[in-house]
Scaffold this motif. Structure first.
Motif, short mmCIF file in Angstrom:
data_model
loop_
_atom_site.label_atom_id
_atom_site.label_comp_id
_atom_site.label_asym_id
_atom_site.label_seq_id
_atom_site.Cartn_x
_atom_site.Cartn_y
_atom_site.Cartn_z
N LYS A 182 0.88 -1.14 -0.08
CA LYS A 182 0.01 -0.07 -0.27
C LYS A 182 0.73 1.06 -0.16
O LYS A 182 0.54 2.24 -0.75
N SER A 183 2.00 1.19 0.65
CA SER A 183 2.82 2.29 0.67
C SER A 183 3.64 2.60 -0.70
O SER A 183 3.67 3.65 -1.12
N VAL A 184 3.84 1.61 -1.29
CA VAL A 184 4.58 1.70 -2.53
C VAL A 184 3.18 2.43 -3.44
O VAL A 184 3.78 3.05 -4.41
N GLU A 185 2.10 1.70 -3.66
CA GLU A 185 1.25 2.25 -4.47
C GLU A 185 1.20 3.63 -3.95
O GLU A 185 0.53 4.46 -4.89
N ALA A 186 0.92 4.00 -2.76
CA ALA A 186 0.77 5.65 -2.45
C ALA A 186 1.85 6.49 -2.98
O ALA A 186 1.58 7.54 -3.40
N LYS A 243 1.39 9.39 -5.72
CA LYS A 243 1.96 10.65 -5.54
C LYS A 243 3.12 11.10 -6.70
O LYS A 243 3.07 12.20 -7.11
N GLU A 244 4.08 10.02 -7.09
CA GLU A 244 4.83 10.29 -8.14
C GLU A 244 4.02 10.54 -9.35
O GLU A 244 4.51 11.78 -10.36
N GLU A 300 1.48 16.92 -12.96
CA GLU A 300 1.68 18.60 -12.47
C GLU A 300 2.63 18.99 -13.34
O GLU A 300 2.43 20.15 -13.79
N ARG A 301 3.72 18.48 -13.15
CA ARG A 301 4.89 19.00 -13.99
C ARG A 301 4.66 18.96 -15.38
O ARG A 301 4.95 20.08 -16.00
#
Length: 385
Positions: free
Chosen positions: A157-161, A165-166, A172-173
């Protein structure tokens, strides 16, 4: 508390490890007199507790190596003192913490390898402890598996989050890059169009100066020289403008030969929107006056972009174009009853292009949903210098 909270959030686990060291050493000292206590020597048991627990303090720099070192230390210690590891449960809890850390790693291979190392260490410790049996091994294996499974799920789950975000940051960039590219392209387009407007005016001035020079009497030599300078300067300015704008044109884009449009062509623009299936009402308020060529072109482009967005994106049933001639300003409004967002993808790059055009003349641009439904695009352009 505000100053201590970030410090506590970062080092709370380290504090628990130091507490575990204290409890483990205390158990090694106190438990020596008991039947099931550590067998010593005491100095070795103290070093064993330190070697088992303290490697986890380096987990940030060595996320896999620190838990692995902890497990290896526990296995090797059991060959010297068979009971120091399973005695008071401190090393077991620290082992569960180490297994949780390695199970939550981003690298799947390291996470699986961590479980294999834990099972190997458990087998060695149980084998060396004469009081442990197969039952203890099975129970400990079940606990290790549960801990590792939870950690593995949390890690995924942390990897997916992090990936989400990336992706959001990358999007956005890319959006900012597209916006900058759109601004640059729109400014180049505005420069090309203004070249045609200003070039026409300079050309008229040059021709007029040439005509007046030819009407002078032979004795008006000073006037003739002054007009000749005006004529020559005008021609040089036109040549420089052509060279400058030529840099802004695309290779496949030829110079515009037709005159630039203005609000005089607005009725034709509205008729084109009607032919596309959109009922459009055109209203003109105030007394129409001669506008500066650049303002006239900008107002036309705003109406063109607004109607293009309505036809393509708004799903509207009707639209209204209002042109208000004030004493010191020109106000242009495009309304519709649809669901458009007003950012179109036409040649003007939507709001980006329209804002650039309006900002050239120090005007104001408002765009957004209307309280009663629909969408409104309004621009106010000053007519003064």
């Amino acid at each position: 508390m505000k100053r201590l909270w970030p410090f506590a959030r970062r080092y709370w686990f380290d504090a628990l490890l130091l507490a575990a060291v204290g409890i483990g050493i205390t158990g090694s000292v106190v438990g020596r007199e008991r039947v099931s206590g550590p067998e010593g020597p005491l100095w070795f048991d103290i070093l064993a507790i330190l070697a088992i627990v303290l490697p986890l303090l380096g987990r940030r720099r060595f996320p896999f190596g620190a838990p692995a070192a902890m497990g290896i230390a526990a296995a090797l210690t059991s060959f010297v003192d068979r009971t120091v590891v399973p005695y008071d449960g401190v090393t077991f809890l620290v082992g569960c913490a180490a297994l949780f850390l390695v199970g939550s790693l981003r690298d799947r291979a390291q996470a699986v390898a961590g479980l294999a190392v834990a099972e190997g260490v458990l087998a060695v410790v149980v084998h060396n402890d004469p009081r442990s049996g197969v039952g203890n091994f099975v129970v400990a294996t079940i606990i290790f598996t549960i801990v590792w499974t939870i950690a593995f799920g949390v890690g995924r789950k942390s990897v997916e989050a992090d990936e989400a975000k990336e992706r959001a940051a990358r999007a956005e960039r890319e959006r900012e890059e597209r916006a900058r590219a759109a601004v640059a392209e729109e400014r180049a387009r505005i420069a090309r169009e203004l070249h045609d407007v200003v070039g026409h005016s300079v050309s008229v001035m040059t021709v007029q100066a040439s005509g007046v020079r030819r009407l002078l009497r032979p004795d008006q030599e000073r006037e003739r020289e002054a007009l000749l300078v005006v004529e020559r300067t005008g021609r040089e300015a036109l040549a420089e403008m052509r060279r400058m704008v030529g840099v802004l044109r695309r290779p496949e884009e030829a110079p515009a030969l037709a005159p630039q449009p203005s609000l005089d062509h607005l009725s034709r623009l509205v008729e084109q929107a009607r032919e596309a299936g959109l009922p459009v009402e055109l209203r003109v308020e105030g007394e129409a006056s001669q506008l500066p060529a650049g303002v006239d072109l900008t107002a036309y482009r705003l109406v063109q972009e607004g109607l293009t967005n309505v036809v393509k994106h708004a799903q509207a049933t009707r639209a209204e174009v209002l042109v208000d001639y004030g004493d010191s300003y020109l106000e242009v409004t495009v309304r519709d009853d649809g669901e458009g967002v007003g950012n179109g993808d036409g040649g003007g790059h939507g709001l980006v292009g329209m804002r650039e055009r309006v900002s050239v003349y120090g005007g104001e641009l408002d765009a957004g949903p209307q309280p009663g439904g629909g969408y409104r695009l309004r621009a106010k352009l000053p007519l003064g210098p």
